[in-house]
Design a protein around this motif. Structure first.
Motif, PDB file in Angstrom:
ATOM      1  N   LYS A  89      23.120  73.894 -10.337  1.00 39.43           N
ATOM      2  CA  LYS A  89      22.899  72.488  -9.973  1.00 39.43           C
ATOM      3  C   LYS A  89      22.670  72.354  -8.466  1.00 39.43           C
ATOM      4  N   TRP A  90      23.433  73.119  -7.678  1.00 37.52           N
ATOM      5  CA  TRP A  90      23.233  73.075  -6.225  1.00 37.52           C
ATOM      6  C   TRP A  90      21.820  73.514  -5.875  1.00 37.52           C
ATOM      7  N   LEU A  91      21.359  74.597  -6.503  1.00 37.34           N
ATOM      8  CA  LEU A  91      20.033  75.133  -6.185  1.00 37.34           C
ATOM      9  C   LEU A  91      18.936  74.133  -6.523  1.00 37.34           C
ATOM     10  N   VAL A  92      19.077  73.438  -7.630  1.00 39.51           N
ATOM     11  CA  VAL A  92      18.084  72.432  -8.017  1.00 39.51           C
ATOM     12  C   VAL A  92      18.085  71.272  -7.021  1.00 39.51           C
ATOM     13  N   ASP A  93      19.285  70.830  -6.607  1.00 41.84           N
ATOM     14  CA  ASP A  93      19.408  69.648  -5.763  1.00 41.84           C
ATOM     15  C   ASP A  93      19.209  69.914  -4.274  1.00 41.84           C
ATOM     16  N   ALA A  94      19.414  71.155  -3.838  1.00 42.43           N
ATOM     17  CA  ALA A  94      19.335  71.475  -2.410  1.00 42.43           C
ATOM     18  C   ALA A  94      17.894  71.413  -1.914  1.00 42.43           C
ATOM     19  N   ASP A  95      17.745  71.202  -0.607  1.00 41.25           N
ATOM     20  CA  ASP A  95      16.435  71.365   0.014  1.00 41.25           C
ATOM     21  C   ASP A  95      16.124  72.860   0.024  1.00 41.25           C
ATOM     22  N   LYS A  96      14.936  73.207  -0.428  1.00 42.61           N
ATOM     23  CA  LYS A  96      14.549  74.617  -0.496  1.00 42.61           C
ATOM     24  C   LYS A  96      13.348  74.849   0.426  1.00 42.61           C
ATOM     25  N   VAL A  97      13.427  75.905   1.219  1.00 45.08           N
ATOM     26  CA  VAL A  97      12.312  76.307   2.066  1.00 45.08           C
ATOM     27  C   VAL A  97      11.905  77.701   1.614  1.00 45.08           C
ATOM     28  N   VAL A  98      10.650  77.841   1.216  1.00 46.63           N
ATOM     29  CA  VAL A  98      10.147  79.124   0.714  1.00 46.63           C
ATOM     30  C   VAL A  98       9.112  79.654   1.692  1.00 46.63           C
ATOM     31  N   LEU A  99       9.354  80.863   2.187  1.00 43.95           N
ATOM     32  CA  LEU A  99       8.417  81.501   3.106  1.00 43.95           C
ATOM     33  C   LEU A  99       7.355  82.221   2.278  1.00 43.95           C
ATOM     34  N   SER A 100       6.108  81.816   2.454  1.00 44.08           N
ATOM     35  CA  SER A 100       5.028  82.424   1.683  1.00 44.08           C
ATOM     36  C   SER A 100       3.692  82.229   2.381  1.00 44.08           C
ATOM     37  N   SER A 101       2.877  83.275   2.346  1.00 40.36           N
ATOM     38  CA  SER A 101       1.513  83.157   2.861  1.00 40.36           C
ATOM     39  C   SER A 101       0.513  83.002   1.716  1.00 40.36           C
ATOM     40  N   THR A 102       1.017  83.021   0.462  1.00 35.41           N
ATOM     41  CA  THR A 102       0.109  82.968  -0.686  1.00 35.41           C
ATOM     42  C   THR A 102       0.236  81.684  -1.502  1.00 35.41           C
ATOM     43  N   LEU A 103       1.400  81.040  -1.468  1.00 40.03           N
ATOM     44  CA  LEU A 103       1.570  79.786  -2.214  1.00 40.03           C
ATOM     45  C   LEU A 103       1.008  78.618  -1.413  1.00 40.03           C
ATOM     46  N   ASP A 104       0.237  77.778  -2.070  1.00 45.67           N
ATOM     47  CA  ASP A 104      -0.303  76.583  -1.412  1.00 45.67           C
ATOM     48  C   ASP A 104       0.606  75.382  -1.618  1.00 45.67           C
ATOM     49  N   GLU A 105       1.180  75.296  -2.821  1.00 48.91           N
ATOM     50  CA  GLU A 105       2.073  74.178  -3.091  1.00 48.91           C
ATOM     51  C   GLU A 105       3.238  74.682  -3.930  1.00 48.91           C
ATOM     52  N   ALA A 106       4.339  73.956  -3.859  1.00 45.33           N
ATOM     53  CA  ALA A 106       5.559  74.382  -4.541  1.00 45.33           C
ATOM     54  C   ALA A 106       5.591  73.869  -5.964  1.00 45.33           C
ATOM     55  N   PRO A 107       5.869  74.751  -6.933  1.00 39.84           N
ATOM     56  CA  PRO A 107       6.028  74.287  -8.303  1.00 39.84           C
ATOM     57  C   PRO A 107       7.436  73.757  -8.579  1.00 39.84           C
ATOM     58  N   TRP A 108       8.283  73.692  -7.545  1.00 40.74           N
ATOM     59  CA  TRP A 108       9.670  73.256  -7.718  1.00 40.74           C
ATOM     60  C   TRP A 108       9.918  71.995  -6.891  1.00 40.74           C
ATOM     61  N   GLU A 109      10.838  71.169  -7.377  1.00 42.16           N
ATOM     62  CA  GLU A 109      11.190  69.951  -6.659  1.00 42.16           C
ATOM     63  C   GLU A 109      11.972  70.280  -5.384  1.00 42.16           C
ATOM     64  N   ARG A 110      11.888  69.366  -4.430  1.00 45.55           N
ATOM     65  CA  ARG A 110      12.648  69.469  -3.167  1.00 45.55           C
ATOM     66  C   ARG A 110      12.382  70.793  -2.451  1.00 45.55           C
ATOM     67  N   THR A 111      11.129  71.233  -2.498  1.00 44.69           N
ATOM     68  CA  THR A 111      10.770  72.533  -1.926  1.00 44.69           C
ATOM     69  C   THR A 111       9.623  72.385  -0.943  1.00 44.69           C
ATOM     70  N   THR A 112       9.766  73.053   0.201  1.00 48.86           N
ATOM     71  CA  THR A 112       8.716  73.097   1.210  1.00 48.86           C
ATOM     72  C   THR A 112       8.235  74.538   1.341  1.00 48.86           C
ATOM     73  N   ILE A 113       6.933  74.743   1.305  1.00 48.00           N
ATOM     74  CA  ILE A 113       6.355  76.066   1.507  1.00 48.00           C
ATOM     75  C   ILE A 113       5.985  76.193   2.983  1.00 48.00           C
ATOM     76  N   VAL A 114       6.399  77.283   3.617  1.00 43.68           N
ATOM     77  CA  VAL A 114       6.125  77.474   5.039  1.00 43.68           C
ATOM     78  C   VAL A 114       5.552  78.875   5.254  1.00 43.68           C
ATOM     79  N   ASP A 115       4.458  78.943   5.993  1.00 39.88           N
ATOM     80  CA  ASP A 115       3.851  80.230   6.341  1.00 39.88           C
ATOM     81  C   ASP A 115       4.029  80.450   7.842  1.00 39.88           C
ATOM     82  N   LYS A 116       5.280  80.770   8.212  1.00 39.98           N
ATOM     83  CA  LYS A 116       5.616  81.036   9.613  1.00 39.98           C
ATOM     84  C   LYS A 116       6.683  82.125   9.635  1.00 39.98           C
ATOM     85  N   PRO A 117       6.880  82.791  10.768  1.00 41.05           N
ATOM     86  CA  PRO A 117       7.960  83.776  10.849  1.00 41.05           C
ATOM     87  C   PRO A 117       9.319  83.143  10.568  1.00 41.05           C
TER      88      PRO A 117
END
Length: 200
Positions: A89-117
Motif C-alpha cells: 500500500k505504501w508503494l502504491v501511494d508513495a511518490d515514485k521517481v523512476v530513473l530511465s532513458s527508455t521510458l517516455d511515460e509512466a504506466p504507474w500512478e504517482r510516478t515521475t520518469i526522470v532521465d538524469k544522473p
C-alpha cells in the motif's frame, strides 16, 4: 558534520549474499535466491522500518517494473502478511521517481520518469519537502549514489547463501568514507539486517 541541503535522508536498501553479491551470475534479474529469506520476520520488520518514515521511492526502470508489477497484487490477497500488505500500500501511494532513458511515460500512478544522473535527482528531491527518499534494491542507482557520497543511511539484509559470482554492490574506487552501525538484527535461517548511517 556537514549540513544536508534539506532534512530529507537518502536511504538505500539492498539484499546481499554472504559472498557479497546482489544477483546471481547467470540471471541477474532472477531474485529467487532471496525469497526463502525475504519472508522471515527480520527481513519484513527491516523493510517496514525503512518505508514507514519514507515518502518517496526512487527506483531504476528494471526494479520499477518488477516491484510495481508484483506488489500491488499483494493488496487484499488472502492470508497476506500485514507487513507485506503495508509495504504494498505504501508503494502504491508513495511518490515514485523512476530513473530511465527508455521510458517516455509512466504506466504507474504517482510516478515521475526522470532521465538524469541519480545524484542530480537526489539533489532535486532533497530541495523539496517530505520524508526519507528510499532507494529500493536498484543496484545501479545505489552504486551511483554511493560514488557521489549521497547516501545517508545504508540498509542491508545479508542472506546466508553463496551465489558463487555475479555483480557486487561495492565496487573498487568508492570514496573512502566512515559509517556507524545504528541497528543489527539476526533472524531465522541466519538472516542479518544491518543499518549504517554515514558519518558526516
Amino acid at each position: 558534520m556537514t549540513e544536508q541541503i534539506a532534512g530529507r535522508r537518502v536511504v538505500t536498501n539492498m539484499a546481499l549474499s554472504l559472498d557479497g553479491h546482489y544477483a546471481a551470475p547467470d540471471n541477474p534479474v532472477d531474485m529467487g535466491w532471496v525469497m526463502p529469506y525475504a519472508v522471515t520476520d527480520v527481513a519484513r520488520d527491516h523493510l517496514t522500518s525503512l518505508w514507514e518514515p519514507a515518502t518517496t521511492a526512487l527506483l531504476g526502470r528494471v526494479n520499477a517494473e518488477g516491484f510495481l508489477g508484483f506488489w500491488p497484487t499483494v493488496i487484499g490477497m488472502e492470508g497476506v502478511d500485514p507487513r507485506d500488505e503495508g509495504f504494498a500500500k505504501w508503494l502504491v501511494d508513495a511518490d515514485k521517481v523512476v530513473l530511465s532513458s527508455t521510458l517516455d511515460e509512466a504506466p504507474w500512478e504517482r510516478t515521475t520518469i526522470v532521465d538524469k544522473p541519480a545524484a542530480e535527482v537526489v539533489a532535486d528531491l532533497r530541495a523539496t519537502e517530505g520524508g526519507d527518499i528510499l532507494v529500493l534494491s536498484s543496484a545501479s542507482v545505489v552504486k551511483a549514489l554511493l560514488a557521489a557520497d549521497e547516501v545517508d543511511r545504508l540498509a542491508l539484509t545479508i542472506f546466508p547463501v553463496f551465489l558463487g559470482g555475479g555483480p557486487r554492490l561495492f565496487d573498487d574506487g568508492l570514496p573512502a568514507r566512515q559509517w556507524t552501525l545504528v541497528s543489527q538484527t539476526a533472524g531465522e535461517h541466519g538472516t542479518l539486517a544491518l543499518v549504517y548511517d554515514r558519518v558526516r
